[in-house]
Design a protein around this motif. Structure first.
Motif, short mmCIF file in Angstrom:
data_model
loop_
_atom_site.label_atom_id
_atom_site.label_comp_id
_atom_site.label_asym_id
_atom_site.label_seq_id
_atom_site.Cartn_x
_atom_site.Cartn_y
_atom_site.Cartn_z
N GLU A 161 0.78 -1.34 -0.13
CA GLU A 161 0.07 0.27 0.02
C GLU A 161 1.00 1.48 0.08
O GLU A 161 0.40 2.40 -0.56
N SER A 162 2.15 1.33 0.45
CA SER A 162 3.02 2.43 0.54
C SER A 162 4.36 2.05 0.78
O SER A 162 4.59 0.79 0.84
N LEU A 163 5.06 3.06 0.86
CA LEU A 163 6.60 2.94 0.91
C LEU A 163 7.01 2.45 2.38
O LEU A 163 7.74 1.43 2.56
N ALA A 164 5.97 2.83 3.26
CA ALA A 164 6.13 2.44 4.72
C ALA A 164 5.85 0.75 4.73
O ALA A 164 6.59 0.07 5.60
N GLY A 165 4.95 0.32 4.08
CA GLY A 165 4.71 -1.03 4.08
C GLY A 165 6.09 -1.79 3.36
O GLY A 165 6.35 -2.87 3.88
N ILE A 166 6.58 -1.29 2.41
CA ILE A 166 7.84 -1.85 1.91
C ILE A 166 8.89 -2.00 3.02
O ILE A 166 9.67 -2.96 3.04
N ALA A 167 9.08 -0.74 3.48
CA ALA A 167 10.04 -0.83 4.58
C ALA A 167 9.67 -1.69 5.77
O ALA A 167 10.73 -2.25 6.31
N ALA A 168 8.68 -1.78 6.19
CA ALA A 168 8.26 -2.83 7.16
C ALA A 168 8.63 -4.32 6.67
O ALA A 168 9.12 -4.92 7.58
N GLU A 169 8.49 -4.67 5.42
CA GLU A 169 8.75 -5.99 5.08
C GLU A 169 10.35 -6.14 5.00
O GLU A 169 10.77 -7.22 5.49
N LYS A 170 11.04 -5.22 4.59
CA LYS A 170 12.28 -5.27 4.49
C LYS A 170 13.11 -5.47 5.78
O LYS A 170 13.85 -5.95 6.18
N ALA A 171 12.21 -4.70 6.56
CA ALA A 171 12.77 -4.55 8.21
C ALA A 171 12.81 -6.04 8.60
O ALA A 171 13.51 -6.47 9.83
N THR A 172 12.13 -7.10 8.37
CA THR A 172 11.99 -8.29 8.94
C THR A 172 13.11 -9.20 8.49
O THR A 172 13.00 -10.22 9.24
N ILE A 173 14.04 -8.75 7.73
CA ILE A 173 15.30 -9.54 7.54
C ILE A 173 16.06 -9.69 8.86
O ILE A 173 16.87 -10.70 9.18
N VAL A 174 15.81 -8.67 9.88
CA VAL A 174 16.56 -9.12 11.36
C VAL A 174 15.74 -10.09 12.04
O VAL A 174 16.34 -10.37 12.85
N ASP A 175 14.65 -10.30 11.53
CA ASP A 175 13.96 -11.63 12.39
C ASP A 175 14.68 -12.83 12.61
O ASP A 175 14.43 -13.71 13.49
N GLY A 176 15.63 -13.11 11.60
CA GLY A 176 16.30 -14.33 11.55
C GLY A 176 17.72 -14.18 12.40
O GLY A 176 18.49 -15.06 12.25
N LEU A 177 18.14 -12.88 12.82
CA LEU A 177 19.43 -12.63 13.29
C LEU A 177 19.63 -13.78 14.39
O LEU A 177 18.98 -14.06 15.21
N GLU A 178 21.01 -14.07 14.59
CA GLU A 178 21.54 -14.88 15.70
C GLU A 178 21.67 -13.93 16.85
O GLU A 178 21.73 -12.91 16.85
N PRO A 179 21.43 -14.70 18.13
CA PRO A 179 21.58 -13.97 19.34
C PRO A 179 22.84 -12.83 19.14
O PRO A 179 24.02 -13.39 18.74
N GLY A 180 22.75 -11.70 19.49
CA GLY A 180 24.02 -10.73 19.44
C GLY A 180 24.07 -10.33 18.02
O GLY A 180 25.13 -9.44 17.79
N GLY A 181 23.19 -10.44 17.23
CA GLY A 181 23.40 -9.93 15.61
C GLY A 181 23.29 -8.56 15.72
O GLY A 181 22.88 -7.84 16.45
N ILE A 182 23.60 -8.14 14.27
CA ILE A 182 23.85 -6.99 14.26
C ILE A 182 22.94 -6.46 12.88
O ILE A 182 23.15 -7.15 11.70
N ALA A 183 22.35 -5.39 13.01
CA ALA A 183 21.61 -4.65 11.76
C ALA A 183 22.45 -3.65 11.04
O ALA A 183 22.53 -2.41 11.95
N VAL A 184 22.83 -3.55 9.95
CA VAL A 184 23.34 -2.52 9.34
C VAL A 184 22.30 -2.03 8.28
O VAL A 184 22.00 -2.64 7.35
N LEU A 185 22.01 -0.61 8.61
CA LEU A 185 20.76 -0.07 8.16
C LEU A 185 21.09 1.42 7.39
O LEU A 185 22.00 2.02 7.85
N ASN A 186 20.65 1.40 6.40
CA ASN A 186 20.52 2.70 5.53
C ASN A 186 20.00 3.93 6.40
O ASN A 186 18.54 3.84 6.67
N GLY A 187 20.65 4.98 6.95
CA GLY A 187 20.22 5.88 7.72
C GLY A 187 19.59 7.06 7.08
O GLY A 187 19.03 7.91 7.75
#
Length: 476
Positions: free
Chosen positions: A195-221
């Motif tokens: 529905e929106s760019l925010a919806g795309i961002a919310a989906e892209k953000a779920t890549i962090v869901d599989g991070l190992e404990p102590g994992g790091i998210a490198v994100l475009n600021g």
């Protein structure tokens, strides 16, 4: 070659049934590229892979992963039989990930996934054994296939994860279990499913869901939706590292584009960098800084990586530059061609236009005395309900306005073509094939030419037609 899967290991992973004591040195889903010793996976897509099992075995496949014995295949053939072939491939991928001690990075983003994956492969391969898919294998079968092919002794792995619909990224991230997850950018791509760019961002953000404990998210600021990315990463307790031109611990301090290279100055906690890429492009430079942040997060050496980034060049159709020599007897009769015909959305098109606007045409060498900066553009697809307005709005892009001529192909690009000033309006055709047939009239000796569009627009036909006007420098 080193064994990738023994029959015993594959049975344990998939809970399938097999016979014989085969050993696979690779995994293949395509008989056209299958190598002797591969485990052939009979996936169902446009064709049913079971139809090709006999051929795969004839070509030397060690075994075939199937849901049943196909007609014409001997009863004693080395088959690994499972209830569902895709789930069997997923099980192999999960088992390969479980046995691996590699440090793993997962990458997603609306633009730049594959190029960034290849940058990481290039620099990490200089610091250890690095595994990554050879193509854009980033979907529901591409990710498990990439994992299933991962050698047990890999030091690093880079997993590209894409999406076209909601809910696709998180399951693939959980399968990959990365130590570092990167989002290159969020842009207007696949808006037809969101529905929106925010919806795309919310989906892209779920890549962090599989991070190992102590994992790091490198994100475009820098992106407007970065808060959505950061909130998701914060919710799961990931360490957040930002990169960008204006924000982040890893930040571009200077970027200069020439015809052949991009020179980047960057700052990070405790270190300043000055390095180059062997290709022009602000977007490449931004992702390169993100790559250095990922390298550091993986525990590898970002200083060495910054030097090795010069070894990377983009794959065909993703911004590669080449010189087309029209007359082998005259080295000055050339066209400078930028092939970016694999994908397109407003963000990536704007980045490519910046590159071509910085090009340097040659005067006095063609039938048209003044060399020109030319864009040949195909439709940007999957942009949703605002697709017409998005195409027309590109006429206001400041870099496009620096060009001399714009040719367009496709019903959507007609809206951009009609919005152009008369003096910049080149040819328009309903299809890329029709435009390709006019190649000799589209460009001239001395021109700098960008060809860009979504893969489905088939604007790559124009690239091929321009190449056929002469010889790629080096081919002779």
């Amino acid at each position: 070659m080193t064994a990738l899967w023994t029959a015993h290991q594959a049975v344990a992973a998939t809970q399938g049934v097999t016979q014989g004591d085969w050993v696979a040195t690779g995994v293949s889903i395509d008989t056209r590229t299958l190598q002797p010793g591969d485990l052939f996976v009979a996936l169902k897509d446009v064709r049913d892979g079971h139809d090709f099992v006999a051929m795969a075995l004839e070509k030397g496949a060690a075994a075939a992963l199937v849901s049943h014995r196909p007609d014409g295949v001997a009863s004693d053939a080395p088959l690994l039989v499972v209830p569902d072939v895709l789930k069997g491939l997923e099980a192999l991928g999960i088992a390969a990930r479980a046995r691996s001690t590699a440090r793993i990075a997962a990458i997603t983003g609306s633009v730049g996934k594959t190029s960034t994956k290849e940058m990481l492969r290039t620099v990490l391969s200089r610091q250890g054994k690095c595994h990554a898919a050879e193509a854009s294998y980033n979907n529901h079968w591409g990710v498990p296939l990439t994992l299933a092919r991962m050698p047990a002794d890999a030091d690093f792995a880079v997993i590209e994860i894409g999406m076209s619909n909601p809910g696709e990224i998180a399951p693939l991230s959980r399968m990959a279990r990365p130590h570092v997850a990167m989002v290159t950018t969020v842009a207007a791509a696949h808006l037809a499913s969101f529905e929106s760019l925010a919806g795309i961002a919310a989906e892209k953000a779920t890549i962090v869901d599989g991070l190992e404990p102590g994992g790091i998210a490198v994100l475009n600021g820098d992106v407007a939706t970065t808060a959505i990315l950061q909130d998701r990463a914060g919710d799961i307790g990931a360490q957040i590292v930002l990169f960008g031109e204006t924000a982040g611990a890893w930040r571009i301090s200077d970027l200069r584009i020439s015809r052949d290279v991009t020179v980047i100055g960057a700052t990070s906690p405790g270190h300043d960098y000055l390095f180059k890429l062997s290709v022009p492009g602000r977007h490449f430079g931004l992702n390169a800084v993100g790559v250095l942040a990922v390298v550091a997060a993986l525990g590898a050496d970002p200083v060495a990586a910054s030097l090795d980034l010069a070894l990377w060049v983009p794959p065909a159709g993703r911004g590669t530059r080449e010189i087309i020599q029209l007359d082998l007897a005259n080295e000055f009769e050339t066209i400078d061609l930028m092939d970016d015909a694999f994908n397109a959305n407003p963000t990536s098109l704007a980045a490519s236009l910046e590159v071509i606007a910085a090009g340097q045409p040659q005067d006095g060498v063609g039938r048209i005395v003044k060399g020109r900066k030319i864009a040949i553009l195909g439709d940007m697809l999957e942009l949703g309900t605002d697709e017409v307005a998005m195409h027309a709005a590109m006429a206001q892009n400041p870099h496009l306005q620096q060009l001399d001529l714009i040719h367009c192909a496709g019903p959507l690009m007609r809206h951009l073509w009609e919005a152009l000033p008369q003096g910049k309006r080149g040819q328009w055709a309903a299809t890329a094939a029709e435009l390709a047939a006019q190649a000799t009239r589209l460009v001239d000796t001395g021109d700098v030419v960008l060809v860009k569009g979504s893969k489905g627009s088939k604007v790559s036909l124009v690239v091929d037609a321009i190449r056929k006007l002469g010889h790629r420098r080096g081919d002779e």
